[in-house]
Design an enzyme around this catalytic site. Sequence first.
Site, short mmCIF file in Angstrom:
data_model
loop_
_atom_site.label_atom_id
_atom_site.label_comp_id
_atom_site.label_asym_id
_atom_site.label_seq_id
_atom_site.Cartn_x
_atom_site.Cartn_y
_atom_site.Cartn_z
N ARG A 269 9.83 -6.57 -15.33
CA ARG A 269 10.05 -5.38 -16.13
C ARG A 269 11.53 -5.01 -16.24
O ARG A 269 11.90 -4.20 -17.08
CB ARG A 269 9.29 -4.21 -15.52
N GLU B 268 -0.37 -6.02 -7.86
CA GLU B 268 -0.63 -5.48 -9.21
C GLU B 268 -0.29 -4.00 -9.30
O GLU B 268 -1.10 -3.19 -9.71
CB GLU B 268 -2.09 -5.71 -9.61
N ASP B 269 0.93 -3.65 -8.90
CA ASP B 269 1.44 -2.29 -9.07
C ASP B 269 0.76 -1.25 -8.20
O ASP B 269 0.97 -0.06 -8.41
CB ASP B 269 1.32 -1.83 -10.53
N ALA B 270 -0.04 -1.67 -7.25
CA ALA B 270 -0.64 -0.66 -6.37
C ALA B 270 0.44 -0.16 -5.40
O ALA B 270 1.47 -0.80 -5.21
CB ALA B 270 -1.79 -1.27 -5.60
#
Lengths: 600, 377
Positions: free
Chosen positions: A401, A217-219
Site C-alpha cells: 500500500r 490480512e490487516d487484523a
Amino acid sequence: MTEIYVNFKYAGETDNAKGIVENFIEQRRKSTISSNINIHYDEDLDRIFIDSSRGRVRRPLIVVKEGKSTLTEKHAQMLQKNEMTWGDLVNQGIVEYLDAAEEENAFVAFYEKDLAKEHTHLEISPISMLGIVASLVPYGDYGPGARMCIGSKNQKHAAGFYAANYATRFDMDVNLLHEPQVPIVQTSMYDVIEYDKHPAGQNVVVALMSYKGYNIEDAIIINRGSLDRGLLRSTYFRPESTEEIRYSGGLMDEVGIPDKEIKGYRAEKDYKFLEDDGMVFPEAKVIESDVVIGKTSPPRFLSSMDEYNLGQNIRRESSTAIKHGEGGVVDFVLITESEEGNKLVQVKIRDQRIPEIGDKFTPRHYQKGVVGLVVPQSDMPFTASGLTPDLITSPHGLPSRMTVSYLLEMIAGKVGAMDGKYINGTIFESDPEEALRQDLARIGFRENGTEIMYNGETGEKYTARIFVGNMFYLRLKHMVANKLHSRARGPIQLLTRQPTEGRAKEGGLRLGEMEKDAFVANGAALLLKERFDSDKTIVPVCEKCGSMGFYNEYKKIMVCPVCGEDSEMSNVEMAYAFKLILDELKSLGINPKINLEDRY
Amino acid sequence: MNIDEIKSKLNPKLIEEIESYLPKGTSADKAKKVYEEVLEEYQEAKVSPGECVGIITAESIGERGTQMTLNTFHLAGVAEMNVTMGLPRMIEILDGRKTIETPMMEIYLNEPYKSGKNIRELAMQIKETRLGEIVKEFVIDLAENSVAFTIDDEKAKILGITPSAIMKAVEKGTKISVKNSGRQYVVPVAGKDAGVNEVYKLKELLRNIFVGGIKNITQVLPIKRGEEYLIITAGTNLKSVMESEAVDKQRTISNDIYEVYSVLGIEAARAAIINEMYKVIEGQGLNIDDRHIMLVADMMTVDGSIKGITRYGIIGEKSSVLARASFETPIKHLINAALVGEKDPLNSVVENVMINQIIPVGTGLPKIVMKQPEEKK
C-alpha cells in the site's frame, strides 16, 4: 475576432481579448465587479467565457503581482490584530476566488520562495488543495493519493465526541467514544476545525510485528490490559419511540401496561420492566424482546360487528420492544408531543461497547483492520523498558500500500509523546523526518524507531528489532455487536414458508444459486435435497386427475377438489415454493397436473 | 487380458501413437506391459458415471470469466488490427452470434508467396477495391451533367484491374453506359432534367463501386509468422479466398464461426469454436482445461447447426419445461407448454432442485435394484 460568452450564452465579440480579460480582472480586484464572477480566456477556441452560474467549485488564492505576493507582513499583522478581515482581503483584491476554468489561465506558485515573474497567484497553503477530511491525514504527501481519498471515507466512520449535548439528544444509531484524545501528530487543519473540541480517537502505542498469525490480512491484536484501562471504549445509543396515534371514531392508542386479555399479548416476563405509566425506568438493563414502552391500539377492523360487541378487551398489543440481538441500559425516557400533538414517548438505550474480536479500527492512513485477538497484557511482547504495546499491527499491510505516512506518524508520535509536544504533520509543510530521527536519538531511542522486544510468553528476546511508536487510532462504527448473526430455527415467511431474510428478522443465511451449483458439481445429491428442505410440505395429489388436494382433518380423509372425496390420493413431499408456483400457474390459466408413478 | 483385448479398449489414434513411440524390436511382452499401463491411466482419466461435467464446465469457465472482466486491456500502438478480445469476444462465441464485431481471416499461402515473394501485391489483390481507390481524379461537368474520372494506371495494374473490367463494373453499378476515351471515362447522369444534386450523388455512387479484389475484405496485413509469410485480413470471405490458387486451403481460417460452418461444415465449426475460445482464454493468461471448451463446442454443434448458449439456442432446446422457465422469460415458456400440453419427465437437475427431489446425478444416481424373493407356497 474573439467570441465572448456569458454563462455559456453568446454575448458579443472583441478584437482585444487579452485586454478585456485583464481589465475585467482588474475591475474585479477593485470590487467594481462582483468577486463572484470568473472570466476565462480559451486560446485554442479563441473564446472568452464569463461565468457567474451557481454550483461552480471555487477556491481562494493570493494574487501575485510582478513576482511578489500582494499579501504582505503588514496585512498579516493587521489580520492578527483583527483590524482586517478575510472579506477585506477579498475586497481589496489580495485574495481572489478562482473557478476551475479561470484556473486554466492562472499560474500558481506552490510556495512563496518559488515565486517567479510569470506567476499570477500564490497558494495560501498547500493544504488548501485538499478537503477537510483528507487534510487531517498527517504526512499525507508521504503516501499514494488514492489511499488518502479512500482513507477519508474511513475517518468519517469514526466514533468520537459528535455533539456536546449528546445526553439530551435522541439521535438514531450513534457512537460516542469514551475519553477521546487530541492527536499528538496534527496538521494545521486540526486548529482550523477545532478538532480538540470534538476529537475522535486515542493515541495508542503500536508495535509493528506479526503475532502468531492472528494479525494476518490487516487484523490487529489488542492488549487486554489496555482494554481494561478503557482503551477505545465507546457507547452505542439507539432510541426506541412510539406515538399515541388518534384514529377515526375517537379511538386512540394508549401507553400503559397491556392487559393480559388483549390480542397479541406477549409473555408476562417481557413486561417486567414497565412501571405503572407503561414505560421502563431509567437504568434498567434490558435485553432483546423486553418491552420498553407498553402500548395498546384499538381493534383494526371496527366494521366487523361481532368483534365490536365483545367489549373493551379486544384492543391490540402494539408495544415497543428491544429488537432481536440488541440490548443495553435504558439511558433516558422522554415524554413529549409529536408534530400532530400526539403523546410521543422516546426511550434512549445505551450500550457500552468494549472493543472485541471483529471490531474495526483504523489509523488516519487507510490501514483499517479488524481485531483478530485480544491478548492478556502478560502475554504481550514487551520492550527492554517493560512497555507493552496497546496494539500490534501487521507489517505486511505496508509495502503493497506504500503508506509511508503510517511509519512517519509512528516516529513522530513517539517523539511527541516523549517530548510532550505536538508534531506538525501538515501535508507539504510537515516537520522533517531527519529532525524527528535526531530527536528520537536525543531522547534515548534508536533513531530508526525500532526497539528490542521480548516474547511475552517465554521471555525470549526476538531476533528482529520491532518498530514501535505512538499512533492516533480511530474506532470505526462498524462493530460486530451490531452485525453478529446466526440462526438454526426461526421465523418463516408467510407466502413461501421459507426462512425470513436479514438479521433484523432473525433470518437465515441463504444457500444461493451458485452455492447450489457447488453441491451439484460435487454430486452431493442427498445433501442438496436436505439443505433445501426448509420449506418442505406434504401435499395430497389425486392419482386420477393429477391435481393437488387437501386433507380434511375432521373426516380424516384426503379430498381432491376435482374428483371429490372418494378419489384415490397419495401424499407427495415437495418444496412449498413449488406448490406455490403450481397454484400461481393456475391463476395464469394453466392447469398443471402431477402424474404419479412409483419411484422404484 | 491379451493384447488385442487391451487394444480394443483404446482409441485407435492412441494405439497409433504408442506404436510410433515404441522402439523397433520391442518384445511382445514389453509392448503388452506398455499397453496395460496406458489402459490403466486411460481408465483413471475417464469421467465417472454421474459426474456433472456440465456444471463443472460452467463453473470452470464462469469463474475464470470473472477475472477476465477486470483485466481487459488494449494493445496500443502495435501494428496489428483492432480485434475483439476478452470477455466480449467470449460472449460473442458462446452466444453463437451470426455477425461478429471484428471478422478476421488468417490466409496461409502456397509457394512462392509463402516465402514472401510478391506478398504485398497478392495482399492488395485480395483486398476489396472500390473505384474511388484507383481513381486519380473525379471531374464534375455541370454543363454536360456528367462525371468524368481518370484511372491511376499503376495502381490498377498492381491490382490486376483491366479497363474493360472497370467499364463493366461501372455499368453494372450505375446502369448507365460509359464513354471511354483513352484513360478518361465519362458517365452522364441519367434523366434529362437532373440537377446538381444528382451529379454529386452519382459521383459518390461511383466512388463506392466495387471493381476488384474479394468482397468484404476491408483491410489486409501481410505478416511473417515463424518462417513463413501469411496475410491477416479484416473482414472475411472464406469461400472466395479459398478459390484462389495462391492460398493454402488446409490452413486458411476465418474467425467467423458461422462462415466456417457454411463453407466447411459443422465439424469445422466445432473446431473453430474450440480454437477461438482457446485464443481468448490464452490471450487473457487463464488456464481452462480443453475438455471443458470441447464440451461447450459439442453442445453448441451437436445437432448439426450452431446453437448459442442463449434462450433461443441450446437452452430453448432443453426438454424440461421447468428448466427452460427457470432460465429466462418464464411466462412465455409456461404458456407455450400449456398450449400443447407438454409433459415434464423431471429427468434433469434444475427441475428436481425446484421441486426438492433428489437430483439424478452423483450420489442421487445409483438405485438399489433387488429381486423380490419368491414367496414360498
